[in-house]
Design an enzyme around this catalytic site. Structure first.
Site, PDB file in Angstrom:
ATOM      1  N   HIS A  65       0.807  -1.215   0.000  1.00 10.22           N
ATOM      2  CA  HIS A  65       0.000   0.000   0.000  1.00 10.22           C
ATOM      3  C   HIS A  65       0.845   1.271   0.000  1.00 10.22           C
ATOM      4  CE1 HIS A  65      -3.023  -2.705   2.350  1.00 10.22           C
ATOM      5  NE2 HIS A  65      -3.173  -2.859   1.045  1.00 10.22           N
ATOM      6  N   LYS A  89       5.831   6.059   7.404  1.00 11.58           N
ATOM      7  CA  LYS A  89       5.287   5.157   8.422  1.00 11.58           C
ATOM      8  C   LYS A  89       6.375   4.712   9.387  1.00 11.58           C
ATOM      9  CE  LYS A  89       1.874   3.181   5.216  1.00 11.58           C
ATOM     10  NZ  LYS A  89       1.404   1.954   4.550  1.00 11.58           N
ATOM     11  N   TYR A  93       1.238   1.119  13.680  1.00 13.70           N
ATOM     12  CA  TYR A  93       2.108   2.023  12.934  1.00 13.70           C
ATOM     13  C   TYR A  93       1.592   3.453  12.976  1.00 13.70           C
ATOM     14  CZ  TYR A  93      -1.198   0.808   9.157  1.00 13.70           C
ATOM     15  OH  TYR A  93      -2.320   0.575   8.424  1.00 13.70           O
ATOM     16  N   ASP A 101      -6.399  -6.411  -2.401  1.00 11.02           N
ATOM     17  CA  ASP A 101      -4.950  -6.607  -2.464  1.00 11.02           C
ATOM     18  C   ASP A 101      -4.547  -7.606  -3.542  1.00 11.02           C
ATOM     19  OD1 ASP A 101      -4.472  -4.725  -0.529  1.00 11.02           O
ATOM     20  OD2 ASP A 101      -4.060  -6.147   1.085  1.00 11.02           O
TER      21      ASP A 101
END
Length: 195
Positions: free
Chosen positions: A65, A75, A135, A173
């Protein structure tokens, strides 16, 4: 009690972090984020949102992603339960590492973290049942900017820990485009602005 910061040997802008732990007969304590210390190590960004996901089955793959500018996200990733294989792909146009990927194991037992700058696709695969991942991100979730990269793109050749037939993915996905089909999501102007 400073953490250890190490640039990745493959993707130099990705940083491995090992927070210190202080333990005794009760267990341990760890400072998992300190803005001043992280800024001194080159991670000088404002995190605006924390996310947590739980994946029940071993072999659950989430990713790869990223979000388009101006909503691109850096991130700071850690595994708070279980173990995962974390994977990052450089998709910055003009980067000397464009199309290269790296992977590393993150575990709750080890406490490792990974800093992923903006301009990289990110995903992970669970190595145990009931894995929890936490995260921090530097931009709010923006559905219109949400994109993905095919986990099984042969041009990337990512070495996932299980064959594709044993992986659990969302329908979304499974349908992400290959690297050759995503255009230029992070133009040369993103270079140097990754953090």
């Amino acid at each position: 009690m400073k953490p250890e910061f190490r640039p990745d040997p493959v993707l130099r802008d990705v940083i491995h972090i090992q927070p210190a732990r202080i333990g005794d007969n009760r267990g341990w304590f760890s400072e998992t984020f300190n803005a001043r210390l992280y800024a001194e190590a080159g991670i000088d960004c404002a995190f605006v949102q924390d996310n947590t996901s739980l994946s029940a089955a071993t072999g659950t793959l989430r990713g790869l992603h990223y979000q388009l500018p101006p909503h691109a996200q850096a991130k700071l990733v850690r595994c708070t339960r279980g173990r995962i294989l974390d994977v990052v792909v450089d998709i910055r146009d003009g980067s000397p590492d464009f199309g290269k990927w790296m992977s590393t194991e993150l575990s709750a037992a080890g406490g490792e973290q990974l800093f992923v700058p903006a301009g990289f696709a990110h995903g992970f695969c669970t190595l145990e049942t009931d894995c929890e991942i936490s995260y921090k991100v530097t931009a709010y979730y923006a559905p219109d900017a949400d994109r993905g990269l095919a986990f099984d793109d042969p041009a990337l050749g990512i070495d996932w820990p299980f064959p594709a037939t044993r992986l659990t993915l969302s329908d979304r996905d499974r349908r992400h485009p290959r690297l050759s089909d995503i255009g230029v999501p992070f133009p040369g102007a993103m270079m140097g602005a990754a953090r």
